[in-house]
Design a protein around this motif. Structure first.
Motif, PDB file in Angstrom:
ATOM      1  N   LYS A 140      -7.503   0.836  46.548  1.00 28.30           N
ATOM      2  CA  LYS A 140      -6.369  -0.050  46.299  1.00 28.30           C
ATOM      3  C   LYS A 140      -6.338  -0.259  44.795  1.00 28.30           C
ATOM      4  CE  LYS A 140      -7.253  -2.480  50.619  1.00 28.30           C
ATOM      5  NZ  LYS A 140      -6.171  -2.361  51.607  1.00 28.30           N
ATOM      6  N   ILE A 141      -5.191   0.001  44.219  1.00 25.19           N
ATOM      7  CA  ILE A 141      -5.071  -0.132  42.768  1.00 25.19           C
ATOM      8  C   ILE A 141      -3.846  -0.991  42.459  1.00 25.19           C
ATOM      9  CG2 ILE A 141      -6.153   2.123  42.372  1.00 25.19           C
ATOM     10  CD1 ILE A 141      -2.549   1.790  41.481  1.00 25.19           C
ATOM     11  N   SER A 143     -12.768   9.417  42.319  1.00 21.31           N
ATOM     12  CA  SER A 143     -13.417   8.883  41.112  1.00 21.31           C
ATOM     13  C   SER A 143     -12.834   9.539  39.861  1.00 21.31           C
ATOM     14  CB  SER A 143     -14.929   9.130  41.158  1.00 21.31           C
ATOM     15  OG  SER A 143     -15.523   8.376  42.183  1.00 21.31           O
ATOM     16  N   GLU A 148      -0.701  -0.632  45.049  1.00 28.07           N
ATOM     17  CA  GLU A 148      -0.610   0.690  45.677  1.00 28.07           C
ATOM     18  C   GLU A 148      -1.935   1.025  46.343  1.00 28.07           C
ATOM     19  OE1 GLU A 148       2.199   2.437  45.488  1.00 28.07           O
ATOM     20  OE2 GLU A 148       1.743   4.565  45.549  1.00 28.07           O
ATOM     21  N   GLU A 149      -1.837   1.625  47.506  1.00 29.36           N
ATOM     22  CA  GLU A 149      -3.042   2.100  48.173  1.00 29.36           C
ATOM     23  C   GLU A 149      -2.958   3.608  48.254  1.00 29.36           C
ATOM     24  OE1 GLU A 149      -4.088  -0.243  51.406  1.00 29.36           O
ATOM     25  OE2 GLU A 149      -5.713   1.031  52.101  1.00 29.36           O
ATOM     26  N   GLY A 151     -10.064  -2.163  44.926  1.00 30.81           N
ATOM     27  CA  GLY A 151     -10.965  -1.888  46.032  1.00 30.81           C
ATOM     28  C   GLY A 151     -11.076  -0.391  46.222  1.00 30.81           C
ATOM     29  N   MET A 152     -12.216   0.037  46.725  1.00 32.86           N
ATOM     30  CA  MET A 152     -12.443   1.469  46.904  1.00 32.86           C
ATOM     31  C   MET A 152     -13.482   1.623  47.999  1.00 32.86           C
ATOM     32  SD  MET A 152     -13.053   3.928  43.670  1.00 32.86           S
ATOM     33  CE  MET A 152     -13.438   5.659  43.810  1.00 32.86           C
ATOM     34  N   ILE A 153     -13.252   2.584  48.880  1.00 30.76           N
ATOM     35  CA  ILE A 153     -14.226   2.797  49.956  1.00 30.76           C
ATOM     36  C   ILE A 153     -14.146   4.227  50.454  1.00 30.76           C
ATOM     37  CG2 ILE A 153     -12.673   2.058  51.824  1.00 30.76           C
ATOM     38  CD1 ILE A 153     -15.154   0.749  53.145  1.00 30.76           C
ATOM     39  N   GLY A 154     -15.295   4.733  50.870  1.00 27.06           N
ATOM     40  CA  GLY A 154     -15.349   6.052  51.466  1.00 27.06           C
ATOM     41  C   GLY A 154     -16.777   6.418  51.792  1.00 27.06           C
ATOM     42  N   GLY A 155     -16.939   7.296  52.786  1.00 30.94           N
ATOM     43  CA  GLY A 155     -18.274   7.769  53.137  1.00 30.94           C
ATOM     44  C   GLY A 155     -19.105   6.704  53.812  1.00 30.94           C
ATOM     45  N   VAL A 181      -8.546  -1.089  39.476  1.00 31.54           N
ATOM     46  CA  VAL A 181      -8.960  -0.724  40.825  1.00 31.54           C
ATOM     47  C   VAL A 181      -9.368  -2.019  41.498  1.00 31.54           C
ATOM     48  CG1 VAL A 181     -10.239   0.947  42.167  1.00 31.54           C
ATOM     49  CG2 VAL A 181     -10.230   1.098  39.676  1.00 31.54           C
ATOM     50  N   ARG A 233     -10.509   6.057  50.019  1.00 30.39           N
ATOM     51  CA  ARG A 233      -9.359   5.185  49.795  1.00 30.39           C
ATOM     52  C   ARG A 233      -9.590   4.283  48.600  1.00 30.39           C
ATOM     53  NH1 ARG A 233      -8.406   1.122  53.211  1.00 30.39           N
ATOM     54  NH2 ARG A 233     -10.390   1.364  54.310  1.00 30.39           N
ATOM     55  N   LEU A 254     -14.396  11.554  47.565  1.00 22.97           N
ATOM     56  CA  LEU A 254     -14.871  10.445  46.729  1.00 22.97           C
ATOM     57  C   LEU A 254     -15.046  10.883  45.276  1.00 22.97           C
ATOM     58  CD1 LEU A 254     -17.532   8.608  48.914  1.00 22.97           C
ATOM     59  CD2 LEU A 254     -15.523   7.579  47.848  1.00 22.97           C
TER      60      LEU A 254
END
Lengths: 465, 465
Positions: free
Chosen positions: B334-335, B239, B211-212, B313-317, B311, B332, B235
């Motif tokens: 991805k889990i 978190s 799931e994203e 992947g994770m990205i932001g900012g 988790v 965002r 973010l």
């Protein structure tokens, strides 16, 4: 010399009568494409500096260029007056103009555009940031000289050409030249008005602690099918640490974080209740509706007089298109604290690092990388220069001037305080819709005219015993 | 026909006596660079398929190529026997060979390298994954025919050429060809042994929900100086949501997550206590030391028989060099969940989405994007085929075969179950150090020889009433 208060009315009349000439000078300066971040424009930066030097010299200042590693400084003095000594700072460099196709007119050919509400926009790159603003002060001095033959206070001016490039030469220059520049008060005109009708003086600047953290668990990226469940996931851990930094009431959950936080001076707190500010409008401008900060604090407090914790960036694992069942070896975040008066950046940084270390389980390690730290800066709310400037602005604009805080930091103000021991008053006449750093930057003619008039009154007030 | 059990000893002797010829055939197949992901090798993929077809035809199978949108399938039948019907699946395509300079020998010129411990490594791309493994079955059938003139059970073989490319043609092919391929049990040889001495049958495959999620707060990126404190930070929120997914005891904090989780069958749980497995060695191999999953569960359980949340992947900012005091508009992640027997992927996905939605404050919105979902698959621990195969493997290797779980999913197994209604036994002889997908891939000669002998015994056992 003439009594400054008595002379001021005549000087103000002179400003109005000679506005076309003042505008023409500003337009001449705006035609010089002094883009500091693009090496191809280095000669134009020097040309803008030289234009200012010549203009100030012609007006009666002792003005010179000072070479640096980058673009030159302009320094001008006229210390003939009896009164106190002010240092005025501005910058003659401008932002790049990309994307050029979004400009309606040539960014370096200023035009005067009459608006439906009767306002005139001076449209050009640098019109507001900062050539238009710095010329309000230059023109105020010129008007004083034209009418009275002299300035009411001692004036030093410092114009740099690298503000849009992070001011790399400024600190070394202040170190070399400090005593020559030191005055009783510093004045900076690079900020906005409270709103179109209400002038403001920014006297509080939040400090900043920037920090990057990297958490490492396994020594390589793992397949979540093979290791998922048993292997520590640094993204999970980093999320838990970030989550642990914030209490449910929106306050920062770092031990001792609020120990040294000063409350807003009562006179400022009182004023803020009177000033026009709409939480709803402020948030609606960016698509939000509910303040997300500390419960029980107004938006104005949350963004200016209260300290914060923010995640500014976070990355780890697979972030491209599609999906990859990976457990990352590392996860990174960039975080920052905004500090208010009383908080020590080093202490806050150490408290944060201790907070993170205390939450590291087995097999997780962390590295920290500092990204700058500066304390908050506050001008005493009852200082004589502040009070005189408030009075002068109030008289010019016909309403009480706001004592404002800025949520961000303005490095020059910290440097003046640390290196030259000077407080700074930030008095600007820009509007929030001036599109600085964007296409079609403009400065309102009202900002320019009443900005010059405001400085005429401020200098008169400072000259008063 | 001869009694299979009685004949098996003669067949095993034939395998050993003709090992050189078996090896030569494998080496001929390994010389064909059937890299499925590189269009330039399409002809070589077809050549490998054709090589297999010809070899099987020569051995006595009715074998043909079946064209697909991509590389062809090889299908072979010999249903002359009285006994049950098995479908054997393998893949003739191989991974690319980059970086080529890390190979000690030509990846498509197999060599036999004698090791200090007496083992011989067959070194070539595809030696282990999957040409060496699939040929163990082909050679076992050949030996049966050579000695007894027939096979002890009905055999269908299916070899695809796109496994390393995500098998895009497989599901459509199964849909078209289902009845022709349907058998009593599917056999796949594409997995590892438990360790060098202990054979294993993988009977449990965890399912997957990918799931994203993207969280949006403000409608643009904000300056943290101007908005920090009052603006919701996606973010921070993301978190907090990720952190909320995990209990302090390492379990997944999603409502109803464990409701349908089946416990390990008691006979498997018992066996796992006996099997050689070192938590310490497993974790130390990737630089870890302490299991991070559910308290009170062994590492084997954590990675195979228990469900997880990860988790990926994770990205932001701002995530580049240096620092930017930004509050991102979006963040965002991805889990994924690994599911075990009993859990419904759709139900878990919905529970996750509800969990996230319940934690969204004002001004935060979320979008979800599904990245695949498949239930866990388990072969009944007391099924007759499983028990016979366990017995055959135990006899060949001289020790109890492990009933293993795989933490990851193997899509073909789900497709066989869903589309053809067949259970699958995953019986492979690869070693964890075979360097599949990496330079210097190898297959142990012991894996090849005793792999063939294992299949001889498994087929004999299946033929037994």
């Amino acid at each position: 010399m003439t009594d400054p208060r008595a002379a001021a009315e005549a000087v103000l009349a002179h400003v109005d009568a000679n506005l076309e000439q003042s505008l023409s000078r500003l337009e001449a300066l705006l035609r010089i494409p002094s883009i500091s971040t693009e090496p191809a424009f280095a000669a134009q930066c020097r040309a803008a500096a030289e234009w200012l030097r010549a203009d100030l010299q012609g007006e009666g200042f002792e003005a010179s260029l000072r070479d640096t590693e980058g673009h030159p400084m302009v320094v001008a003095h006229d210390k003939a007056a009896e009164g106190p000594h002010v240092l005025f700072y501005g910058h003659y460099d401008v932002q790049p103009v990309d994307p050029l196709d979004l400009w309606h007119t040539d960014p370096f050919e200023p035009v005067r555009l009459v608006q439906p509400d009767g306002e005139t926009h001076i449209s050009a790159r640098g019109a507001s940031d900062d050539k238009g603003q710095l010329m309000t002060f230059v023109e105020a001095c010129r008007a004083w000289r034209a009418v009275t033959g002299s300035l009411p206070v001692k004036v030093t001016m410092l114009f740099e050409g690298e503000e849009e490039a992070g001011s790399p030469s400024l600190l070394p220059f202040l170190e070399r030249t400090g005593p020559e520049l030191t005055a009783d008060i510093a004045l900076v005109s690079d900020t906005d008005m409270w709103d179109k009708q209400t002038p403001s003086i920014v006297t509080m600047l939040r400090g900043l602690v920037g920090e990057e953290i990297e958490i490492t668990c396994a020594d390589k990226d793992l397949h979540s099918g093979m290791f998922g469940g048993a292997a520590r996931n640094p993204l999970q851990l980093l999320s838990e640490i970030i989550a642990s930094m914030r209490n449910p009431d929106g306050s920062v959950a770092l031990e001792g974080f609020y120990d040294d936080v000063a409350e807003l001076p009562p006179e400022v707190a009182e004023q803020w209740k009177r000033l026009p500010f709409s939480d709803t409008d402020f948030l609606a401008g960016v698509g939000l509706s509910v303040p997300a900060g500390e419960t029980g604090r107004t938006v104005l407090e949350q963004i200016t007089s209260r300290p914060t914790f923010e995640v500014n960036g976070m990355i780890g694992g697979y972030t491209g298109d599609g999906f990859k069942t990976v457990i990352a070896s590392k996860a990174r975040a960039k975080i920052s604290f905004r500090l208010v008066s009383g908080q020590d950046p080093d202490k806050i940084r150490e408290a944060f690092r201790a907070h993170v270390r205390a939450r590291l389980p087995a097999d997780a390690s962390v590295t920290f990388h500092a990204h700058g730290g500066s304390p908050a800066i506050a001008v005493p709310a009852d200082g004589p220069f502040l009070n005189k400037a408030l009075g002068a602005l109030g008289a010019e604009w016909g309403r009480e001037a706001a004592i404002a805080g800025s949520g961000g930091s303005i490095p020059i103000v910290g440097a003046f305080k640390r290196q030259l021991g000077m407080d700074t008053l930030l008095i600007g006449f820009a509007q929030i819709d001036d599109r600085i750093h964007s296409p079609n930057e403009k400065y309102n003619l009202t900002s320019f005219r009443k900005g010059i008039r405001s400085w005429v009154r401020v200098l008169a007030a400072f000259a008063q015993r």
